[in-house]
Design a protein around this motif. Structure first.
Motif, PDB file in Angstrom:
ATOM      1  N   ASN A  51     -15.140  17.468 -30.922  1.00 54.52           N
ATOM      2  CA  ASN A  51     -13.863  16.773 -30.747  1.00 54.52           C
ATOM      3  C   ASN A  51     -13.649  15.705 -31.804  1.00 54.52           C
ATOM      4  OD1 ASN A  51     -13.111  18.262 -28.495  1.00 54.52           O
ATOM      5  ND2 ASN A  51     -14.115  16.862 -27.079  1.00 54.52           N
TER       6      ASN A  51
ATOM      7  N   PHE B 160     -10.192  15.561 -33.585  1.00 55.61           N
ATOM      8  CA  PHE B 160      -9.295  14.412 -33.454  1.00 55.61           C
ATOM      9  C   PHE B 160      -8.951  13.794 -34.804  1.00 55.61           C
ATOM     10  CE2 PHE B 160     -10.981  13.630 -28.909  1.00 55.61           C
ATOM     11  CZ  PHE B 160     -10.082  14.562 -28.430  1.00 55.61           C
TER      12      PHE B 160
ATOM     13  N   VAL C  91      -2.445  14.126 -26.526  1.00 58.63           N
ATOM     14  CA  VAL C  91      -3.655  14.346 -27.335  1.00 58.63           C
ATOM     15  C   VAL C  91      -4.414  15.571 -26.838  1.00 58.63           C
ATOM     16  CG1 VAL C  91      -5.886  13.373 -27.959  1.00 58.63           C
ATOM     17  CG2 VAL C  91      -3.850  11.935 -27.997  1.00 58.63           C
TER      18      VAL C  91
ATOM     19  N   SER D 105      -4.998  18.826 -29.130  1.00 62.71           N
ATOM     20  CA  SER D 105      -6.384  19.177 -29.485  1.00 62.71           C
ATOM     21  C   SER D 105      -6.747  20.570 -28.988  1.00 62.71           C
ATOM     22  CB  SER D 105      -7.347  18.140 -28.898  1.00 62.71           C
ATOM     23  OG  SER D 105      -7.291  18.151 -27.475  1.00 62.71           O
TER      24      SER D 105
END
Length: 705
Positions: free
Chosen positions: A90, A94, A136, A140
Motif C-alpha cells: 500500500n 498510495f 482513498v 487504491s
C-alpha cells in the motif's frame, strides 16, 4: 437388420438431427456471437504498459573498495519475492496515487454507480462521496486491480504492468510505481543509516561523559593526595608546582565567588553589593551620579517636567551601570577561564611529575587503575566517533539495490479486448452450445425424431414409422391413401403396423381381437391411424368395426365426410333403443367394408363414466362376437382418463407418437399410465407418425424396421 445398417441409420439420424435442429443451432450461434459483438462494440479499449526492474540481491556500499556476495540461492529467491511484495504494498500504491493525482482522475477516482446515474437522469439528488477514507480506499483498490507485479521466471527481473483506458496513463503508472519503489528503497536505506547514527551519537555522548569523568578522577586523585605524593615524589619541582597549583586554585575560587556574588546582586538590583564586589571605578562614578539624581527626585513635584526628566536620566544611568557591571563580570569570567586553563596546565605538570617519581605500590596501583579507565574510555570514544563518521558518509551516498532497466512506453495497440480471440471463442462456444442444446432438445426435451430414440424411451416394441403426408384437395384424411394408393409409402407403413399387431396377437385363442389406438396428446394422428388400420384389415377380408370412443372430441365423422344426427355419446347416455338404421351413428365406411360407430360433437359431461357403463361393455362384447377386428379410437392419455378405463378391455394397444412434436417426457408418462391400466399380457405397440425423413422417400417401399 445388420450391424452395418444400424450404424448407417445412426449416422443419418445424427445428420437429420442437425438439420431438424438447425434453427436452434443457428439461433444459439447468432445470439452468442451477437452478444460478443455487442460487448466488443461497447467495451472500452484497455492498454497495457510495462516497466522492467532489475533487483541486485547483493548489498551495495559505495565506500567499500571491494564487494563480497556470499548470499545463497534460496536467500536470493526470497529477496526477489520480497521485493515483489514490497512493490505491491500500500505504501507504493498510495505514493503513486499521490504523485499522479489519481484520486482526481475520472478512471481511478470515485465514480457514480449505475443506480446513482439513473437517479441523476431522473432528477433525483445523489449525495457525493466526500468521505476521504472512502475516496482513498476506492482509488487504491482500482489502482491495485489495474496493476500487475510479477517476477520474470527465476530471473532477477520484476515486471510492473499497468492497465488503463489511456496509453499514456498506463505508461505513467508503470514508470511512477517503479520510480516510487526505487525512491522508497533509497529512503529506507538512508533512514536506517540515520537511525544507526542517532544510536551511535547517544553512545558517543555516554562515552564522552565517561572519558571526562575518568580524566577528572585522575586529576582529583592528584589534587586530593598532594601531601602524600609530595612525600613520595620528593622533588623541588613537584613542591614548586604544588605551591603554584594551590595559589592558582585559590585565585580561581575567589574569582568564581566574585562572579557568583555579582550575578546575584545584579538579579536583585543591589547596587551597593555590586559596587563592593566588583570594585570598579567607572561603576563607582556611575553609582554616585545615580545617588545624586535620587536625592534631587526627593524634592521634585510629582508629575512635573523636572521629575520626568530626572527619572529618564536615572533610568539611563541604571542602564549604563548594568552594562558596565556586565562588562566587568565578563572580564572576570575571562580571567576565570584563563586561570582555569593555567590550573589545568599545572594539573598536567603535576601528573607528569608524579608519573616520573618513585611512588609506592599502593599509589601506583591507584594511578594505573585510573589510567586504564581513561585509556578504555578514550579508545571506546575514538571507535564510536570513527564509526559515526562512516555511517554519516553512507547516509549521504546511499544507492538503491534495484534499477529500472526498461521504462514503460505508451502502447500503440490495446491489449484488451482481443477481438479476434473473443469472436473465435464466441463462435466455437456458440456452435458447441448450439449443438448441445440441439442434442438436449432432440433426445431429452424436444420431440421424438427417430425409432432408436423412441425405443430408448419405452419398454415396449416400436412397430413402425408412418411418413408425413400432404393431403390433396380431394382427400379428407391420410387414411384415404390406403384404398386410393395401396402401393404408397403410407399404405405400406400401415400394413407393416398391422403385421406387427397380428404377430403380437398370434398366441391368443380369441376368435376376434380388440385393438385400442391412442396417443399421449391430441393431434398426434391416432384417429387417422385407427381408420387406416381398419381399412387395411377390411382390405384383407376381415370383418372390422371402428369405434370412435373419443367422446370428448370425436373426429372419425370428419375423416369419412359424414355428419350423423346423433353420436356414440348420445347412445351411451340413452342405450334403451336398439341399434338400427334409424340410429345414424353407425355407418359403413364409404371406401371399405368397415363398420364405424361415429361421434358427433364435444361432450358436456365427464365421459369416463359412460365408458364404464354396462352399455359400453355390452356393445364391445357384441362386437367381439360379430366382428373379426374391433378398433377403438380412444382419447389421448394425458389430458383425460378415458383411455385408462378402455385399456383393460382390449387385446392390443397401439400408441402413436407424432414426429418431433410429442415431448419425450410425455411419451414416458403416457406409456407409464397405459401400462399401469392395461392387463398384464396386453402388448403396447408404438408407432412414430408423420416422419419427415420417410416423407422424402419415393418409389417402391421396402420395410426398414
Amino acid at each position: 437388420m445388420t450391424h452395418t445398417d444400424t450404424d448407417t441409420v445412426d449416422l443419418r439420424g445424427l445428420i437429420s438431427m442437425v438439420r431438424r435442429q438447425g434453427r436452434l443451432i443457428v439461433l444459439s450461434v447468432a445470439i452468442l456471437v451477437g452478444l460478443a459483438l455487442l460487448y466488443l462494440f461497447n467495451a472500452t479499449p484497455i492498454y497495457t504498459s510495462s516497466a522492467l526492474i532489475y533487483v541486485d540481491p547483493s548489498k551495495k556500499d559505495l565506500l567499500a573498495t571491494e564487494q563480497f556476495s556470499s548470499i545463497s540461492g534460496s536467500a536470493e529467491n526470497s529477496k526477489i519475492e520480497s521485493e515483489v511484495e514490497i512493490l505491491r504494498s500500500n505504501r507504493v500504491i498510495f505514493e503513486t496515487m499521490d504523485r499522479l493525482q489519481l484520486i482526481k482522475s475520472a478512471e481511478f477516482g470515485p465514480s457514480l454507480s449505475r443506480i446513482d446515474q439513473i437517479k441523476i437522469a431522473l432528477g433525483i439528488d445523489v449525495p457525493s462521496p466526500v468521505d476521504p477514507n472512502v475516496l482513498v480506499a476506492t482509488t487504491s483498490q482500482r489502482l491495485t486491480n489495474a496493476v500487475q507485479i510479477r517476477r520474470k521466471g527465476l530471473t532477477y527481473l520484476i515486471s510492473v504492468s499497468a492497465e488503463s483506458a489511456s496509453p499514456q496513463t498506463a505508461a505513467d503508472i508503470a514508470n511512477t510505481m517503479a520510480d516510487v519503489y526505487i525512491s522508497q528503497q533509497v529512503a529506507a536505506k538512508t533512514e536506517a543509516a540515520l537511525a544507526s547514527r542517532d544510536v551511535l551519537q547517544a553512545q558517543i555522548n555516554t562515552a564522552k561523559t565517561q572519558l571526562s569523568q575518568s580524566e577528572a578522577s585522575f586529576n582529583t586523585f592528584i589534587t586530593d593526595n598532594l601531601a602524600r605524593l609530595e612525600a613520595e615524589v620528593g622533588t623541588e619541582r613537584f613542591s614548586a608546582l604544588q605551591d603554584q597549583f594551590t595559589q592558582a586554585r585559590d585565585g580561581t575560587l575567589q574569582t568564581q565567588a566574585r562572579i557568583q556574588s555579582a550575578q546575584e546582586a545584579l538579579e536583585g538590583g543591589n547596587w551597593t553589593r555590586i559596587i563592593a564586589t566588583l570594585s570598579d571605578d567607572a561603576l563607582s562614578a556611575l553609582d554616585r551620579q545615580r545617588q545624586q539624581i535620587e536625592r534631587r527626585l526627593n524634592g521634585t513635584q510629582q508629575g512635573s517636567d523636572t521629575e520626568i526628566n530626572l527619572r529618564a536620566g536615572l533610568l539611563q544611568i541604571q542602564t549604563q551601570m548594568e552594562q558596565q557591571a556586565e562588562q566587568v563580570v565578563a572580564s572576570l569570567q575571562q580571567t576565570l577561564n584563563t586561570g582555569q586553563d593555567a590550573l589545568n596546565e599545572l594539573q598536567g605538570a603535576l601528573r607528569s611529575e608524579v608519573m616520573q617519581g618513585d611512588l609506592s605500590p599502593e599509589t601506583l596501583a591507584s594511578i594505573f587503575e585510573l589510567q586504564q579507565e581513561a585509556d578504555i574510555a578514550q579508545r571506546q570514544y575514538s571507535t564510536l566517533l570513527s564509526r559515526l563518521r562512516d555511517i554519516e558518509a553512507q547516509a549521504l551516498v546511499q544507492v538503491a539495490d534495484s534499477r529500472i532497466v526498461s521504462e514503460a512506453i505508451p502502447p500503440s495497440y490495446p491489449s484488451a479486448p482481443n477481438k479476434k480471440l473473443i469472436l473465435a471463442v464466441a463462435l466455437v462456444a456458440a456452435i458447441g452450445i448450439g449443438l448441445g442444446l440441439a442434442f438436449l432438445n432432440e433426445y431429452f426435451v424436444g420431440g421424438v425424431t427417430s425409432l432408436s430414440q423412441l425405443r430408448n424411451l419405452i419398454a415396449g416394441p416400436v412397430v413402425g414409422v408412418l411418413p408425413k403426408i400432404t393431403l390433396t384437395d380431394t382427400q379428407l384424411s391420410v387414411a384415404d391413401l390406403v384404398p386410393d394408393e395401396p402401393m404408397s409409402l403410407f399404405s405400406e407403413a400401415v400394413r407393416r403396423t398391422r403385421a406387427h399387431i397380428d404377430q403380437s396377437l398370434k398366441g391368443t385363442d380369441a376368435s376376434s381381437s380388440v385393438i385400442m389406438v391412442t396417443s399421449a396428446n391430441p393431434a398426434e394422428g391416432k384417429s387417422s391411424l385407427s381408420l387406416s388400420l381398419a381399412r387395411t384389415y377390411a382390405a384383407a377380408g376381415k370383418r372390422v368395426l371402428l369405434i370412435d370412443a373419443d367422446l370428448r372430441k370425436p373426429s372419425q365423422h370428419k375423416q369419412i365426410g359424414f355428419k350423423p344426427d346423433e353420436g356414440f355419446l348420445e347412445y351411451l347416455k340413452d342405450p334403451s333403443e336398439k341399434m338400427g338404421a334409424e340410429r345414424s351413428f353407425y355407418v359403413a365406411d364409404p371406401k371399405s367394408q368397415t363398420g364405424i360407430i361415429l361421434g358427433r360433437g364435444q361432450a358436456d359431461i365427464p365421459t369416463d363414466q359412460l365408458l364404464q357403463t354396462e352399455a359400453f361393455s355390452s356393445l364391445l362384447q357384441s362386437a367381439r362376437q360379430s366382428m373379426d377386428i374391433v378398433i377403438i379410437d380412444t382419447p389421448p392419455i394425458l389430458p383425460v382418463v378415458d383411455a385408462r378405463y378402455i385399456a383393460p378391455l382390449v387385446d392390443a394397444i397401439v400408441l402413436t407418437v407424432r414426429y418431433a412434436e410429442t415431448s419425450q417426457s410425455d411419451v414416458r408418462e403416457a406409456f407409464t399410465q397405459i401400462d399401469a391400466a392395461k392387463n398384464k399380457d396386453t402388448p403396447i405397440l408404438t408407432t412414430l407418425n408423420a416422419d419427415e425423413n420417410k416423407a422424402s422417400s419415393s418409389g417402391y417401399y421396402y420395410a426398414y424396421n
